[in-house]
Design a protein around this motif. Sequence first.
Motif, PDB file in Angstrom:
ATOM      1  N   GLY A  88       0.621  -1.193   0.433  1.00 44.00           N
ATOM      2  CA  GLY A  88      -0.185   0.120  -0.332  1.00 44.00           C
ATOM      3  C   GLY A  88       1.096   1.421  -0.157  1.00 44.00           C
ATOM      4  N   ILE A  89       2.459   1.282  -0.241  1.00 41.15           N
ATOM      5  CA  ILE A  89       2.998   2.219  -0.215  1.00 41.15           C
ATOM      6  C   ILE A  89       2.792   2.621  -2.262  1.00 41.15           C
ATOM      7  N   THR A  90       1.575   3.585  -2.335  1.00 40.03           N
ATOM      8  CA  THR A  90       1.337   4.462  -3.399  1.00 40.03           C
ATOM      9  C   THR A  90       1.940   5.593  -3.677  1.00 40.03           C
ATOM     10  N   LYS A  91       2.053   6.807  -2.191  1.00 37.78           N
ATOM     11  CA  LYS A  91       2.104   7.768  -2.958  1.00 37.78           C
ATOM     12  C   LYS A  91       3.757   8.474  -2.376  1.00 37.78           C
ATOM     13  N   ALA A  92       4.321   9.199  -3.292  1.00 32.36           N
ATOM     14  CA  ALA A  92       5.819   9.833  -2.929  1.00 32.36           C
ATOM     15  C   ALA A  92       5.273  11.154  -3.083  1.00 32.36           C
ATOM     16  N   CYS A  93       6.015  11.694  -2.513  1.00 30.85           N
ATOM     17  CA  CYS A  93       6.732  13.116  -2.396  1.00 30.85           C
ATOM     18  C   CYS A  93       7.509  13.291  -2.302  1.00 30.85           C
ATOM     19  N   ILE A  94       8.578  14.289  -3.298  1.00 29.61           N
ATOM     20  CA  ILE A  94       9.994  14.848  -3.331  1.00 29.61           C
ATOM     21  C   ILE A  94       9.505  15.959  -2.266  1.00 29.61           C
ATOM     22  N   VAL A  95      10.769  16.709  -2.254  1.00 32.75           N
ATOM     23  CA  VAL A  95      10.482  17.880  -1.074  1.00 32.75           C
ATOM     24  C   VAL A  95      11.974  17.658  -1.153  1.00 32.75           C
ATOM     25  N   ASP A  96      12.094  19.273  -1.936  1.00 37.02           N
ATOM     26  CA  ASP A  96      13.583  19.960  -2.395  1.00 37.02           C
ATOM     27  C   ASP A  96      13.500  21.454  -3.074  1.00 37.02           C
TER      28      ASP A  96
ATOM     29  N   ILE B 168      13.839  13.588   0.700  1.00 38.68           N
ATOM     30  CA  ILE B 168      13.524  15.071   1.578  1.00 38.68           C
ATOM     31  C   ILE B 168      14.851  15.032   0.722  1.00 38.68           C
ATOM     32  N   ASP B 169      15.535  16.502   0.367  1.00 33.23           N
ATOM     33  CA  ASP B 169      16.897  16.767   0.542  1.00 33.23           C
ATOM     34  C   ASP B 169      17.732  17.381   2.081  1.00 33.23           C
ATOM     35  N   LEU B 170      18.750  17.500   1.973  1.00 33.46           N
ATOM     36  CA  LEU B 170      19.418  17.428   3.384  1.00 33.46           C
ATOM     37  C   LEU B 170      18.987  18.968   3.802  1.00 33.46           C
ATOM     38  N   PHE B 171      19.519  19.411   3.226  1.00 36.45           N
ATOM     39  CA  PHE B 171      19.422  21.237   2.911  1.00 36.45           C
ATOM     40  C   PHE B 171      18.334  21.805   2.209  1.00 36.45           C
ATOM     41  N   LEU B 172      17.327  22.427   2.687  1.00 37.74           N
ATOM     42  CA  LEU B 172      15.927  23.095   2.472  1.00 37.74           C
ATOM     43  C   LEU B 172      16.231  24.795   1.376  1.00 37.74           C
ATOM     44  N   HIS B 173      17.729  24.994   1.568  1.00 36.35           N
ATOM     45  CA  HIS B 173      18.306  26.161   1.248  1.00 36.35           C
ATOM     46  C   HIS B 173      19.722  26.091   1.301  1.00 36.35           C
ATOM     47  N   LEU B 174      19.925  27.227  -0.408  1.00 33.68           N
ATOM     48  CA  LEU B 174      21.359  27.393  -0.307  1.00 33.68           C
ATOM     49  C   LEU B 174      22.338  27.430   0.617  1.00 33.68           C
TER      50      LEU B 174
ATOM     51  N   ASP C  64      20.132  25.979  11.194  1.00 29.72           N
ATOM     52  CA  ASP C  64      18.659  26.214  10.934  1.00 29.72           C
ATOM     53  C   ASP C  64      18.195  25.494  10.271  1.00 29.72           C
ATOM     54  N   ASN C  65      19.299  25.392   9.766  1.00 26.26           N
ATOM     55  CA  ASN C  65      18.654  25.233   8.334  1.00 26.26           C
ATOM     56  C   ASN C  65      18.080  23.479   8.125  1.00 26.26           C
ATOM     57  N   LEU C  66      18.899  22.658   8.593  1.00 27.38           N
ATOM     58  CA  LEU C  66      19.328  21.132   9.052  1.00 27.38           C
ATOM     59  C   LEU C  66      17.753  20.745  10.299  1.00 27.38           C
ATOM     60  N   LYS C  67      17.313  22.243  11.225  1.00 24.33           N
ATOM     61  CA  LYS C  67      16.924  21.866  12.260  1.00 24.33           C
ATOM     62  C   LYS C  67      15.250  21.547  10.947  1.00 24.33           C
ATOM     63  N   TYR C  68      15.339  23.224  10.825  1.00 24.31           N
ATOM     64  CA  TYR C  68      13.871  23.180   9.952  1.00 24.31           C
ATOM     65  C   TYR C  68      13.320  21.806   9.560  1.00 24.31           C
ATOM     66  N   SER C  69      14.106  21.040   8.853  1.00 24.84           N
ATOM     67  CA  SER C  69      13.306  19.857   8.381  1.00 24.84           C
ATOM     68  C   SER C  69      13.464  18.507   8.903  1.00 24.84           C
ATOM     69  N   ILE C  70      14.164  18.343   9.711  1.00 27.71           N
ATOM     70  CA  ILE C  70      14.187  17.758  11.348  1.00 27.71           C
ATOM     71  C   ILE C  70      12.376  18.090  11.628  1.00 27.71           C
TER      72      ILE C  70
ATOM     73  N   ILE D 271      18.401  12.886   0.677  1.00 28.48           N
ATOM     74  CA  ILE D 271      19.167  12.518  -1.037  1.00 28.48           C
ATOM     75  C   ILE D 271      19.374  14.028  -0.496  1.00 28.48           C
ATOM     76  N   SER D 272      20.753  14.112  -1.363  1.00 25.43           N
ATOM     77  CA  SER D 272      21.602  15.400  -0.782  1.00 25.43           C
ATOM     78  C   SER D 272      23.013  15.286  -1.780  1.00 25.43           C
ATOM     79  N   ARG D 273      23.619  16.759  -2.704  1.00 21.69           N
ATOM     80  CA  ARG D 273      24.693  16.780  -2.867  1.00 21.69           C
ATOM     81  C   ARG D 273      25.632  16.776  -2.280  1.00 21.69           C
ATOM     82  N   SER D 274      25.435  17.014  -1.202  1.00 24.99           N
ATOM     83  CA  SER D 274      26.240  17.826  -0.590  1.00 24.99           C
ATOM     84  C   SER D 274      27.532  16.463   0.355  1.00 24.99           C
ATOM     85  N   ASN D 275      28.432  16.541   0.334  1.00 26.72           N
ATOM     86  CA  ASN D 275      29.024  15.789   0.885  1.00 26.72           C
ATOM     87  C   ASN D 275      29.069  15.520   2.675  1.00 26.72           C
TER      88      ASN D 275
END
Length: 620
Positions: free
Chosen positions: A10-18, A141-147, A152-158, A178-182
């Motif tokens: 029943g896993i049918t709905k996916a959401c991409i947050v970026d 979901i992207d690790l960081f939702l701001h450039l 604070d950016n990390l805490k926002y998503s968490i 997901i992320s491009r960050s090392n």
Amino acid sequence: MLADLIKQNGITKACIVDDANDNVPVLNDLTNLSHEWNNLLDDIPLNNELVLAISEGKKGFDIDSFSADDADDEFVKILWSLRTKFPTELSELFNAYESTKLADSRYVQTLKDILEESGFEVTTAGRDFNLAVEEADIIFIDLFLHLDQTEDNLKYSINILKDIVRKRIDNPPIIVLISRSNRLLEHGRRFRDECGLIESGFRIYKKVDLEDKNKLIFCIKKLLEHYKDSIKVLRFLNAWERHATNAVSETVSSLKKLDLLDHNMVHNLLLDEEGQSSSSYFMDLFDSVLLHNFESQADIVNSAQELNQIDFSLTPTIQGLQKAPLQELVFKSIFMGSERCKLNDKDSIELGDIYKLASAKSDENDFLQLETESDNVWLVITPSCDLMRTGIKNIGLLKGTLSKVSYDNWSSDTKSNTPVIYVDSDFYSIRWDIKSFMTYPKTHLKKLLNNDVFYRTAKMREVNALGLQQSFTADYSRVGQRAILPPVFKVSIQLAYLDSEMKLNIFSNQEASQGLCYVGPKKQKIVNFSHRDYENVLASLRSLNLECVHPLAKSNVQNIIENPYSLIEAIDSGVEVGNKYKNISTGGNVLAKILFGEPNEQELKALKGTGFVFIVESSA
């Protein structure tokens, strides 16, 4: 296959947050582009038309008093709306912003296409993703939702995801970070733990790997295979967490009925005569009542029963997020907490006390010291009732030998072993010499403890001490104990192949191996590969020149190169390993071999047919 798993679970709905999905930048995006941002702020006062246009959109805007500190998201939104009207002034900043988004936008679209092809209903969201993910079954979901990649950016998503998981505590979404960050691996464990998830319902994934469709589908497939079982484990943990407060409250409520008079009478009528301290007695009493109340919580018991329904034929893949060793849980189940031991006087002696030589021996003629080396410990096995009566003259001691814990010496035979003890900041096992029993004068032992010749290094729980006591008296009367959790050790795994000159060529891992080795009660060793190990295997196969492979192995090697995931599937449920070759097979066909350490020249001959061998070595 994936479509079937989507339907079954029943896993049918996916959401991409970026943040690449956001149409308008925010202040933090632009301040991260410091050069272009500062140039714009310097140029605005020089352009009257731009100042006027900003003033019309932002109430109270005064260019004479305006500074960088006054800029906010509203100010950025106005600039964004003016970018086509003032291309000369605003293009440098916003072109730089859009170029940084370009790669992320491409990754988001690639992911969206693959998910939709696989049968998911896909939605996308930017920074304001609260409502968008409320009904999502799987969230990328992207690790960081701001450039600007700040705390604070990390805490926002968490914080947002933590709230989503809290609302769906017994049926949380799968989350793929997901992320491009090392810094993805660095923050992965924190993200998982603070959101209240377990590893089998969470993944970290590099954005660059989104372009490898097979790898992505394999990752999703593994998450879906174990989804229902991971929910059972999570419900059990959540039931413990939710109802721990109830158990504690019920315990405190019961024990508050014991007033000062009761404590007085227990001491005077019972403990004083027995020579036992009130603190130790009441701690034992409270422990027992608390355990009873935990066991009386229906939701805890019901969720525990669900664990029996887990499909143990499927083995989850190691994520590699610094998995805590199970040895620590074993230690805590066998021994009391270190603070608890402080209730006892330095020279008190109780069943389950384990004593170790502190430093140099004070008297070479003393029998106890003469029998003790630096790796020895002594366990008190005199019955508690005898110890409580001050008339006893001699203490019964059982001698044990410490060995550092490893997969080679782990033993779950509790008849003559304690599988793990924490001594001097490291884990050791204790091999008890059941025949090396001695009695030693109680007064002498107290003196040695007071003079710091010996010290109490740990205090064993009564049921475990009784088990060893009964092992000494008679095997058939030994107190039964729960099975010991299998230990887990870090190992390094490398793939190697046999070349045309009968030489072994070991591939260099692109990423550090994160394999784990579990040791069973009969010392069977099962190696589990991590996602990082899979990536190393796939990279090694891509780099291999078939012409370099031994002629007799070319057919097998070519099949694996053309179907690399056949080898990944074969090792995915864990592989038994030993000091001699073990086969890795699928459908009756041997794909590769595996063993501890590099094979010697004679052993290389066995690789002619397969060509491949996994070499497993201990990892610090």
